[in-house]
Design an enzyme around this catalytic site. Structure first.
Site, PDB file in Angstrom:
ATOM      1  N   HIS A  16       6.352  -0.692  -5.406  1.00  0.00           N
ATOM      2  CA  HIS A  16       7.463  -1.689  -5.825  1.00  0.00           C
ATOM      3  C   HIS A  16       6.342  -3.052  -6.283  1.00  0.00           C
ATOM      4  O   HIS A  16       5.524  -3.354  -6.119  1.00  0.00           O
ATOM      5  CB  HIS A  16       7.750  -2.247  -4.328  1.00  0.00           C
ATOM      6  CG  HIS A  16       9.291  -1.795  -3.815  1.00  0.00           C
ATOM      7  ND1 HIS A  16      10.169  -1.770  -4.063  1.00  0.00           N
ATOM      8  CD2 HIS A  16       8.747   0.008  -3.168  1.00  0.00           C
ATOM      9  CE1 HIS A  16      10.329  -1.004  -3.096  1.00  0.00           C
ATOM     10  NE2 HIS A  16       9.727   0.099  -2.889  1.00  0.00           N
ATOM     11  N   LEU A  17       6.836  -2.949  -7.844  1.00  0.00           N
ATOM     12  CA  LEU A  17       6.128  -3.918  -8.525  1.00  0.00           C
ATOM     13  C   LEU A  17       6.289  -4.975  -8.865  1.00  0.00           C
ATOM     14  O   LEU A  17       6.744  -6.355  -9.324  1.00  0.00           O
ATOM     15  CB  LEU A  17       5.947  -3.202  -9.738  1.00  0.00           C
ATOM     16  CG  LEU A  17       5.071  -1.899  -9.909  1.00  0.00           C
ATOM     17  CD1 LEU A  17       4.979  -1.644 -11.620  1.00  0.00           C
ATOM     18  CD2 LEU A  17       4.049  -2.242  -9.340  1.00  0.00           C
ATOM     19  N   ARG A  18       7.937  -5.563  -7.716  1.00  0.00           N
ATOM     20  CA  ARG A  18       8.527  -6.233  -8.004  1.00  0.00           C
ATOM     21  C   ARG A  18       9.129  -7.575  -9.776  1.00  0.00           C
ATOM     22  O   ARG A  18      10.165  -8.388  -9.282  1.00  0.00           O
ATOM     23  CB  ARG A  18       8.818  -7.767  -7.470  1.00  0.00           C
ATOM     24  CG  ARG A  18       7.506  -7.119  -5.748  1.00  0.00           C
ATOM     25  CD  ARG A  18       8.446  -6.952  -5.440  1.00  0.00           C
ATOM     26  NE  ARG A  18       8.027  -6.596  -3.918  1.00  0.00           N
ATOM     27  CZ  ARG A  18       8.842  -5.830  -2.962  1.00  0.00           C
ATOM     28  NH1 ARG A  18       9.982  -5.425  -3.295  1.00  0.00           N
ATOM     29  NH2 ARG A  18       8.104  -5.743  -1.946  1.00  0.00           N
ATOM     30  N   HIS A  75       4.606  -9.561  -1.194  1.00  0.00           N
ATOM     31  CA  HIS A  75       5.483 -10.067  -1.080  1.00  0.00           C
ATOM     32  C   HIS A  75       4.762 -11.741  -1.366  1.00  0.00           C
ATOM     33  O   HIS A  75       3.973 -12.041  -1.211  1.00  0.00           O
ATOM     34  CB  HIS A  75       5.443 -10.359   0.526  1.00  0.00           C
ATOM     35  CG  HIS A  75       6.459  -9.575   0.881  1.00  0.00           C
ATOM     36  ND1 HIS A  75       8.120  -9.221   0.463  1.00  0.00           N
ATOM     37  CD2 HIS A  75       6.919  -7.687   1.382  1.00  0.00           C
ATOM     38  CE1 HIS A  75       9.178  -8.092   0.816  1.00  0.00           C
ATOM     39  NE2 HIS A  75       7.876  -7.506   1.260  1.00  0.00           N
ATOM     40  N   ASP A 125       2.293   3.148  -1.107  1.00  0.00           N
ATOM     41  CA  ASP A 125       3.123   2.297  -0.643  1.00  0.00           C
ATOM     42  C   ASP A 125       3.654   0.794  -0.951  1.00  0.00           C
ATOM     43  O   ASP A 125       3.827  -0.100   0.128  1.00  0.00           O
ATOM     44  CB  ASP A 125       3.940   2.421   1.350  1.00  0.00           C
ATOM     45  CG  ASP A 125       5.357   1.936   1.044  1.00  0.00           C
ATOM     46  OD1 ASP A 125       6.546   2.245   0.045  1.00  0.00           O
ATOM     47  OD2 ASP A 125       5.948   1.817   2.274  1.00  0.00           O
TER      48      ASP A 125
END
Lengths: 321, 433
Positions: free
Chosen positions: B64-66, B311, B307
């Site tokens: 997840h690269l955001r 954050h 995965d």
């Protein structure tokens, strides 16, 4: 994992009854015993916590627990501040940590915390300044250690030592922080047999690993027990497909006179409150001679005084030294 | 300087003999020679790889690269740099961005941003359904034309089996593999950890093993009829690995990966309410971890992914159950893999199979082997560099990791993508590169 004990084994925080050594559990009960005399006097105060500030930090509404903590702190001569966070800062977007640090800046000595999230009291205890103490007044479904200790105190007062006793906890174990803390306290104090009685939908998986005997049939679960503890059934359990109806639950697991007759004749009946008459307990039982439900509430003050003073006594010694 | 001679590294790939120490020659973005330089080869640059392992670049199936949508957590720029420093040359980005990656415009936005950074190749996975809502199909051929190499449910499983069946059929029509989360959303709802004795103690709602097995059974039943290549993401249970092994023995065109943290951590790591160990699917029992390790060793599980879920600090600075799930993991993927080798679970060629060739095959990529004619995606690792995993050494913008404080041995010294150096760290300057 955060340690709730000081290096010398005394209480630093009171977050859970799990893993507490038996002498410490007994000391809490003995200390409560000594405070019960205070409560009976006309001037109901001792100066143990004079000049200390206790903040009741309640993120979940509660009347009984908050008021008994407040009374306990006042009887120890502490200054008490009640903060009801459900209507306070976090709804303005302030984070839990920011709020804590602001309250710490007011030189508080102790937080009494109630929160809807399991682990919230541990979280707060691991983020407060080292001199601040935290007492868990209920976190999610995890723990409610002062409730469990007041229940132990009530049992000991009515039945004496716990070793020979059979205790049945009936009801929604899955969602109950009270049940978890009771199970750890009962086992820690060496109770003879701890049973849980509930349908499978209201029991956590692998619950027997907590040190209990599991019963689904109340007729076996209550047979020959000395103590019956029934838990509050939240109405929302019907919506999660955990139970079909209140009526069926009452029929199968309600503490009726008929079901209670299976226990020992002198068995006591307990409930952490507030009770749902006709759902988990029959009125005639709740108000009957075997019920000690109101004694539990009274005992709550002495037990909370004991825990508060024990958490702060080590600190007093530190300051004097 | 696109002709490179990599001198005297220990060449390791899924087919390789781990003892081989040799030169490797790169030109035009490809491997052009091993051992012997091709005729007329003159190197523009030479890299000393003596004492190092030369692996194909790592291919990561789940990051997840955001970006777009959560730039305060991380960005394509920050994470592709971090991935390059971790030896990862290609990574499949989750479509669960904001907006969801369900149109060619979002695919192009992501690939353009990645091109600007020129580090690890970012391959956006297209959303399996519009808005990942599980109701309507996406324009798969347009997504494919825009550069999608796979479709994914983005961690939001399709509830309706009929919609899933049609989505698989349509993906098969367009020739794209489909990556499915291996959990049933209803059995998972509200849970924060594995359902077992630790969740019973902590009073935290648990997710049963059946959340995984039920989803796998449904996915396999549909995969068998559709002919789509279905890849199950992030298995977490022993029973799940067993079901997958059986399906593969039966000849179904299915594969699976596991997140690296599942091979090291268990439900026990949650027992102190450590929010860094809050992941989906959850950390499970010791027996599950051992079975997953076995499935990785025997090839039932053909890929290990990071995965990666970076954050901001606030996402974890709350009580466990309120924290956002996920681990920032591109920094620790390679060193944890090397630890699996140290522990004797994997050989170096097996490591290269699970981290390089295995995931490349899932996506139909030609990289992942050290052979003449393959893309020169390379990861040159000094296996002897000891270092502490900590905020100071993490390249990812997210510093959320339960592995902080772990001591690792081995780090990527150089990473090449298509013959281009995308990461270089001198031995003395490992921290800053």
């Amino acid at each position: 994992m955060l340690n709730q004990l000081n290096a010398d084994g005394s209480l630093r925080h009171f977050l859970t009854t799990e893993g507490l050594p038996r002498p410490l559990l007994e000391r809490i009960l003995d200390t409560a015993e000594s405070f019960s005399g205070v409560i009976g006097k006309s001037v109901k105060k001792v100066p143990l916590l004079r000049g200390r500030t206790v903040i009741n930090l309640f993120f979940e509404s509660s009347t009984r627990t908050r008021t008994t903590f407040e009374l306990a702190a006042k009887r120890l001569s502490a200054d008490v501040l009640n903060i009801n966070v459900a209507t306070s800062a976090t709804s303005k977007g302030e984070s839990l940590l920011d709020m804590l640090h602001n309250l710490e800046a007011m030189q508080s000595d102790m937080f009494v915390v109630r929160h809807a999230d399991s682990g919230a009291a541990h979280f707060i205890a691991s983020h407060v300044a080292p001199e601040v103490r935290v007492i868990n007044a209920g976190d999610g479904s995890h723990a409610h250690p002062t409730q469990a200790m007041l229940d132990m105190y009530t049992i000991r007062r009515h039945k004496g030592e716990l070793e020979p006793l059979r205790v049945a906890i009936v009801g929604d174990i899955l969602h109950s922080r009270v049940a978890r803390s009771q199970i750890h306290a009962l086992n820690g104090l060496g109770a003879g047999e701890v049973r849980v009685v509930a349908p499978r939908t209201l029991l956590p998986k692998d619950v027997e690993n907590l040190g209990v005997h599991v019963h689904h049939d109340i007729r076996n679960g209550l047979r020959d027990v000395d103590v019956v503890i029934t838990l509050r059934l939240q109405k929302e359990r019907m919506h999660g497909a955990l139970l079909p109806s209140e009526q069926e639950y009452y029929r199968l697991y309600g503490i009726s006179r008929e079901h209670l007759a299976l226990a020992k004749p002198d068995a006591i009946v307990m409930h952490p409150g507030p009770i749902n008459r006709g759902v988990e307990i029959e009125s005639a039982v709740a108000d009957g001679p075997q019920s000690v439900i109101l004694n539990q509430v009274t005992n709550g003050i002495a037990v909370r005084m004991a825990v508060m003073s024990m958490c702060l006594e080590h600190k007093a010694a530190e300051t004097e030294a | 300087m696109n002709r490179i001679r990599i001198r005297q590294g220990q060449l390791i790939d899924a087919n390789g003999d781990p003892g081989k120490r040799s030169d490797l020659f790169v030109a035009g973005g490809e491997i052009v020679g091993i051992g012997e330089a091709p005729d007329g080869f003159t190197a523009d640059r030479s890299i000393d790889a003596s004492g190092c392992l030369v692996l194909p670049g790592l291919v990561d199936l789940s990051v997840h690269l955001r970006e777009p949508g959560a730039d305060h957590k991380a960005s394509i720029d920050s994470e592709s740099r971090a991935a390059a420093a971790g030896g990862i040359t290609r990574m499949l980005a989750s479509p669960a961005t904001d907006p969801i990656c369900d149109t060619p415009a979002v695919v192009e936005l992501v690939t353009r941003r990645a091109r600007q950074t020129q580090c690890t190749r970012v391959m956006p996975a297209g959303a399996l359904t519009r808005g990942l809502a599980g109701e309507l199909l996406t324009e798969v051929s347009a997504l494919k034309a825009a550069g999608c190499v796979a479709l994914s449910d983005g961690g939001r499983p399709v509830r309706n089996a009929l919609v899933l069946r049609r989505a698989l059929d349509y993906a098969a029509t367009c020739g794209l593999p489909v990556i499915l989360s291996a959990f049933d959303p209803d059995l998972m709802a509200g849970s924060r950890m594995h359902e077992g004795w630790v969740s019973a103690r902590l009073g935290i709602p648990g997710s049963p093993v059946a959340a995984e097995t039920a989803a796998l059974a449904r996915g396999l039943a549909l995969a068998e009829e559709s002919g789509a290549h279905v890849h199950f993401a992030r298995l977490s249970t022993a029973r799940g690995a067993e079901i997958l092994a059986r399906a593969r023995r039966d000849g179904l065109p299915v594969s699976a990966d596991v997140a690296m943290h599942q091979l090291f951590l268990t439900e026990m790591d949650v027992s102190g309410f450590n929010s860094q160990c809050h992941v989906v699917p959850p950390l499970r029992s010791h027996a599950d971890r051992e079975a997953l390790r076995q499935a990785v060793a025997d090839g039932t599980i053909q890929a290990i992914c990071s995965d990666h879920q970076p954050h901001d600090a606030d996402a974890k600075a709350v009580p466990f159950v309120a924290s956002e799930p996920g681990i920032s993991a591109v920094d620790s993927l390679l060193p944890l893999a090397l630890r699996l080798v140290d522990e004797g679970l994997l050989t170096l060629p097996q490591l290269a199979a699970r981290l390089c060739r295995g995931p490349a095959e899932v996506l139909g990529l030609s990289c992942g082997l050290l052979e003449v004619g393959r893309p020169a995606d390379l990861c040159i690792v000094d296996p002897e560099i000891p270092w502490w995993h900590g905020p100071g050494t993490m390249r990812s913008h997210g510093e959320n990791s339960p592995f902080i404080g772990w001591e690792f041995s081995g780090r990527a010294r150089y990473t090449l993508l298509g013959g281009r150096l995308i990461h270089a760290a001198e031995p003395a300057g490992m921290k800053t590169g």
